[in-house]
Motif scaffolding. Structure first.
Motif, short mmCIF file in Angstrom:
data_model
loop_
_atom_site.label_atom_id
_atom_site.label_comp_id
_atom_site.label_asym_id
_atom_site.label_seq_id
_atom_site.Cartn_x
_atom_site.Cartn_y
_atom_site.Cartn_z
N SER A 180 0.04 -3.43 -6.02
CA SER A 180 -1.01 -3.31 -7.14
C SER A 180 -1.90 -2.02 -7.48
O SER A 180 -2.31 -2.03 -8.56
CB SER A 180 -2.16 -4.46 -6.81
N ASP A 181 -1.70 -0.89 -6.39
CA ASP A 181 -2.58 0.24 -6.81
C ASP A 181 -1.54 1.63 -6.37
O ASP A 181 -0.76 1.48 -5.49
CB ASP A 181 -3.57 0.35 -5.48
N ASP A 233 0.83 -1.10 -0.04
CA ASP A 233 -0.04 0.17 0.11
C ASP A 233 0.73 1.21 0.09
O ASP A 233 1.77 1.39 0.94
CB ASP A 233 -0.97 0.14 1.24
N SER A 240 -0.70 4.33 0.22
CA SER A 240 -1.79 5.48 0.25
C SER A 240 -1.38 6.57 1.14
O SER A 240 -1.66 7.78 1.10
CB SER A 240 -3.09 4.74 0.99
N ASP A 259 -2.75 -0.96 -13.54
CA ASP A 259 -3.39 0.30 -13.70
C ASP A 259 -2.50 1.48 -13.54
O ASP A 259 -2.02 1.66 -12.34
CB ASP A 259 -4.73 0.36 -13.13
N SER A 290 -2.77 4.72 -7.01
CA SER A 290 -3.88 5.51 -6.89
C SER A 290 -3.46 6.99 -5.96
O SER A 290 -3.52 8.22 -6.45
CB SER A 290 -5.20 5.25 -6.74
N ILE A 310 1.19 -4.15 -10.49
CA ILE A 310 0.64 -3.05 -10.95
C ILE A 310 -0.22 -3.52 -12.28
O ILE A 310 0.35 -3.99 -13.25
CB ILE A 310 1.39 -1.93 -10.91
#
Length: 240
Positions: A151-152, A130, A132, A174, A154, A172
């Motif tokens: 995997s993220d 993560d 975030s 995206d 964002s 990943i």
């Protein structure tokens, strides 16, 4: 009798105290912990307690003491090649600009939401899933997070000043967050699960792209990246 790693460290600390040098190098000593005397050197700007990367030898440091917060001028901290799991002590070092914590068993970066001035982060070869917390680190310019379990991406949509991203060998699929990172100049994203590069059409300053070993079949989005000059990317359909 040979001198011990701790004795070598204490000699370097004494020399730093005598000269008031802003940099203290305790790397490659295989220390079990950061000596408490370090935290008396309140003028320090750079501290290196890393293991011996050249010989692939990890240090034995497992904990970053909260006393690190006494080093209020610290802007660079290197603790790579150790056995550190928890970075929570960094919440007390808000002026930190450069952190290298790669090659540790770290699973959580949440404390970095309290380090808003961070500009360079090397956190590769950990156990991260993560990113975030990085949405609270708007000044980040360089991020190396390769060889994790990510995997993220964002959170990076909130890091508009990012210029260099190494995220290879993750999970990943995206890249859409990068459409909000217009200043990105270098992207290494090979060995992931990517099938689409369309987000990069919104990254006009991209100059270097490595994206081999993904599931890409269409590179047309790169026609909208006028400054791209180095491309290392074999489309999926071209693989043998």
């Amino acid at each position: 009798m040979s001198i011990t790693p701790l004795e070598i460290a204490l000699e370097r600390i004494d020399e730093c105290r005598r000269t008031r040098a802003p940099v203290l190098d305790l790397s490659k000593l295989g220390l079990d912990e950061i000596p408490e005397q370090v935290f008396e050197l309140t003028w320090l700007e750079k501290l290196d307690v890393s293991g011996n990367q050249a010989n692939w030898e990890r240090g034995n440091i497992r904990e970053i003491p909260a006393a690190l917060g006494q080093l209020t001028l610290l802007i660079e901290f290197n603790c790579t090649y150790n056995q550190i799991i928890d970075l929570s002590a960094l919440a007390h070092v808000p002026n930190l600009q450069t952190l290298d914590c790669s090659y540790n068993p770290i699973i959580d970066l949440s404390v970095l939401s309290h380090v808003p001035n961070l500009q360079t982060l090397h956190c590769g070869n950990n156990q991260l899933i993560d990113l975030s917390a990085l949405s609270h680190v708007p000044n980040l310019q360089t991020l190396q997070c390769n060889f994790n379990q990510l995997s993220d991406l964002s959170a990076l949509s909130h890091v508009p000043n990012l210029q260099m991203l190494h995220c290879h060998f993750n999970q990943i699929s995206d890249l859409s967050a990068l459409s909000h990172v217009p200043n990105l100049q270098m992207l290494h994203c090979r060995s992931n699960q990517l099938s689409d590069l369309s987000a990069l059409s919104h990254v006009p300053n991209l100059q270097t792209l490595q994206c081999n070993f993904n599931q890409l079949s269409d590179l047309s989005a790169l026609s909208h990246v006028p400054n791209l000059w180095m491309l290392d990317c074999i489309p999926h359909s071209a693989k043998t």
